[in-house]
Design an enzyme around this catalytic site. Sequence first.
Site, PDB file in Angstrom:
ATOM      1  N   HIS A 349      98.658 -56.624  52.447  1.00 44.89           N
ATOM      2  CA  HIS A 349      98.667 -55.186  52.174  1.00 44.89           C
ATOM      3  C   HIS A 349      99.262 -54.425  53.355  1.00 44.89           C
ATOM      4  CE1 HIS A 349      95.052 -53.553  54.409  1.00 44.89           C
ATOM      5  NE2 HIS A 349      94.580 -54.767  54.283  1.00 44.89           N
ATOM      6  N   ASP A 359      94.303 -54.827  61.087  1.00 49.11           N
ATOM      7  CA  ASP A 359      94.115 -54.715  59.642  1.00 49.11           C
ATOM      8  C   ASP A 359      94.904 -53.557  59.100  1.00 49.11           C
ATOM      9  OD1 ASP A 359      93.192 -54.674  57.066  1.00 49.11           O
ATOM     10  OD2 ASP A 359      91.153 -54.102  57.555  1.00 49.11           O
ATOM     11  N   GLU A 396      95.127 -51.412  49.354  1.00 54.62           N
ATOM     12  CA  GLU A 396      94.102 -52.466  49.376  1.00 54.62           C
ATOM     13  C   GLU A 396      92.797 -51.906  49.897  1.00 54.62           C
ATOM     14  OE1 GLU A 396      91.700 -55.715  51.366  1.00 54.62           O
ATOM     15  OE2 GLU A 396      92.496 -53.839  52.130  1.00 54.62           O
ATOM     16  N   GLU A 397      92.908 -51.040  50.910  1.00 55.65           N
ATOM     17  CA  GLU A 397      91.704 -50.516  51.551  1.00 55.65           C
ATOM     18  C   GLU A 397      90.849 -49.700  50.592  1.00 55.65           C
ATOM     19  OE1 GLU A 397      90.649 -51.554  54.137  1.00 55.65           O
ATOM     20  OE2 GLU A 397      92.252 -52.100  55.525  1.00 55.65           O
ATOM     21  N   ASP A 425      95.882 -61.060  55.118  1.00 53.88           N
ATOM     22  CA  ASP A 425      95.535 -59.652  55.328  1.00 53.88           C
ATOM     23  C   ASP A 425      95.731 -59.405  56.819  1.00 53.88           C
ATOM     24  OD1 ASP A 425      94.034 -57.270  55.772  1.00 53.88           O
ATOM     25  OD2 ASP A 425      92.901 -57.585  53.945  1.00 53.88           O
ATOM     26  N   HIS A 512      88.793 -50.835  61.407  1.00 53.05           N
ATOM     27  CA  HIS A 512      88.844 -49.566  60.664  1.00 53.05           C
ATOM     28  C   HIS A 512      88.607 -48.325  61.540  1.00 53.05           C
ATOM     29  CE1 HIS A 512      88.173 -51.520  56.410  1.00 53.05           C
ATOM     30  NE2 HIS A 512      89.225 -51.999  57.048  1.00 53.05           N
TER      31      HIS A 512
HETATM   32 ZN    ZN Z   1      92.949 -55.453  55.363  1.00 50.41          ZN
END
Ligand code: ZN
Length: 693
Positions: A349, A359, A396-397, A425, A512
């Site tokens: 993603h 990420d 995706e998140e 990922d 995140h």
């Molecule tokens: Zn991810």
Amino acid sequence: MRRTILAILLLFTTATNASFQTTFREGLSRANAARLKPLQARLIETIRPENCRREHRIFTAKPHMAGTARNYELAEYVAKQWREYGLENVELIEHPVYLPWPVRYEATLVDSNEKLSLKEDPIPEDKDSYASDVGIPYCAYSADVDVTAPVVYVNSGNPEDYDLLAQQGVDVRGKIALARYSVPYSYRGYKALTAQKRGAAALLLYSDPAEDGFKKGEVFPWGPWGPESHLQRGGIVYDFNLPGDPRTPGWASVPGGRFLPAETAVSMPTIAAAPMSYRDARKILERMTGPTAPSAWQGGLPFQYRLGPSSDKLHLIIENDKKVRSIWNVVGRLHGVERPDEWVVLGNHRDAWVFGGVDPSSGTATMMEMARAFGELKRSGWRPRRTIVFASWDAEEFTLTGSTEWGELEAARLKAGALAYLNVDSSSSGHSFSAAAVPALAGFLRDVAREVPDPSGGSIFDSWLRESRSSQTKEPLVITRLGSGSDYTVFLNFLGVPVADLTFDGPYGVYHSIYDSFTWVDRVGDPGYYYHAAMARYWAVAALSLAECDYVPLDYAAYAREVQSYLDETERAARTRNLQLDFTAARAAARVWETNGGAALRTARAAVARGDTRAVERVHAGLMKVERALLDDAGLAGRPWFKHLIYAPRPTYKALVLPALTEAIEANDAARATTELARLTRALTRAANAIQQ
Ligand SMILES: [Zn+2]
């Protein structure tokens, strides 16, 4: 999103010899394996760490959440690069989806009139952290709330935590629940669902320093852990019931298509939730009254945690827009010259919560370099036997949205011709190779690991073996219990495509947050980008092997043995609940499946050795049908989108094995369990029959 559910890894100190010479690889004739060697070597050589770093800088330069102009720009960039590399039919595919953004997030301690910052501090060592457009931190798909109420500390926010609170006489109803992100990991959506069920007015999720901050070690920019103001954004959607656009359960969201109202979807939370740093949460925790928290609930802050309620009320406002936005998958191909309709699908993603250092941009940089290397190989005259599909997923998140919509769009072709889906990922937050996959792919993933160098010397197989070894097989541990949390879900659970999910793991406390950035990766996670390159090489060699194989190297004897161990577990669970279930037929079916799985590979090996292409073809066609045979179109109770009868996610994202049967047993429903056992037996029989020799 992908937070690895860390299995208990056994550490072994014995080193093994590096072994790049393999005499046999499943799926390949000797001649074919010999033909692939130089191609493989060329891919490995072409892939360079410094290119990964350059790409990584591009993807992490600005925040690129799904639906933003920047993430669209990056989609165009991916497409442009892929075309330049020589990929074919590169297209941007638009999906209009329900994608709410935050409008307002405020939290004020009423009596002390103290407004919480709800922001992360910039740090001089990472100039990106000064960006003005990082957005309001939020939990995607949160409900709206404007409430003034006391706060209660609910530890990890799991049902047993609320039970303990009830025993201690602490009432959560109508109050704001404050939960910490915690190990063992459970998906934040599960914490939301639990808070919703227990009647909390809202849920705040904070990062305790004991989980991912100073209690673990050095914090960023000096180490991998989260600094005091870091907070973890993320979706709370109930995608363990239904991933993808909530308005289109089981079909694709396309412009002008058919949509249901989002609010009624089984994936929509009715509770409001938001993330918080420990710097802010501390101000609430310090004001807790009531019983002292059990020692297991005590976090890393230097005072006694209490259960609550807080002496001061919190005024909490969370507001989101309710908008539909366009997201953009990018899909490119290298068309197969012999079998264009058989696909090897590679996906990562592109969307991030903020900069997406690890990420997902580590994975995106890895994918770009892998695609470039395939382009180079094509320039030298090579063409794959089968089609290799490259996919850059969006959103995706949010709720695995892009991959799910594309999987639903391409369902027919994927069911007919997909050999496997290989997901990356986050590619590199550290040095520990980790692979999760259906059991049929485990042997293949180990074979590939022997072929690819590890930055520490030796092969990836060697370093993988040093860090993780299955107690039974004395081989590196492939995590076969597949839950959810990344883009492989639609392929496995909706389409019945064999999947693998690959990463290099390490200490990583900025997940995140705004500190998951270029600088984190460049300074801490993978200085030199050697592990990015290692993953690009591994992924490329795996893709090449599948695209070029004589027969797909899926080991169903191994899968069937694994399922027999699940049957053992499940039977024990039934017995402890005094449920009378007869497992005889299911076991017999699994044993036949095991026998047929072994026989299929023996037949294929013999057939490639004598050059009997028609016999090879027969086995290959059978092997392609087995994972699909494990689906049942009616799906699981209450979540029909999930059709796989061996694996499904629990609401925690943890793997649930034999999901339909296990859920019936856990509900103490003997009649339903009997029905489910029969349905499972039929699936196992279908799987066995698909490879009947
Ligand atoms: Zn991810």
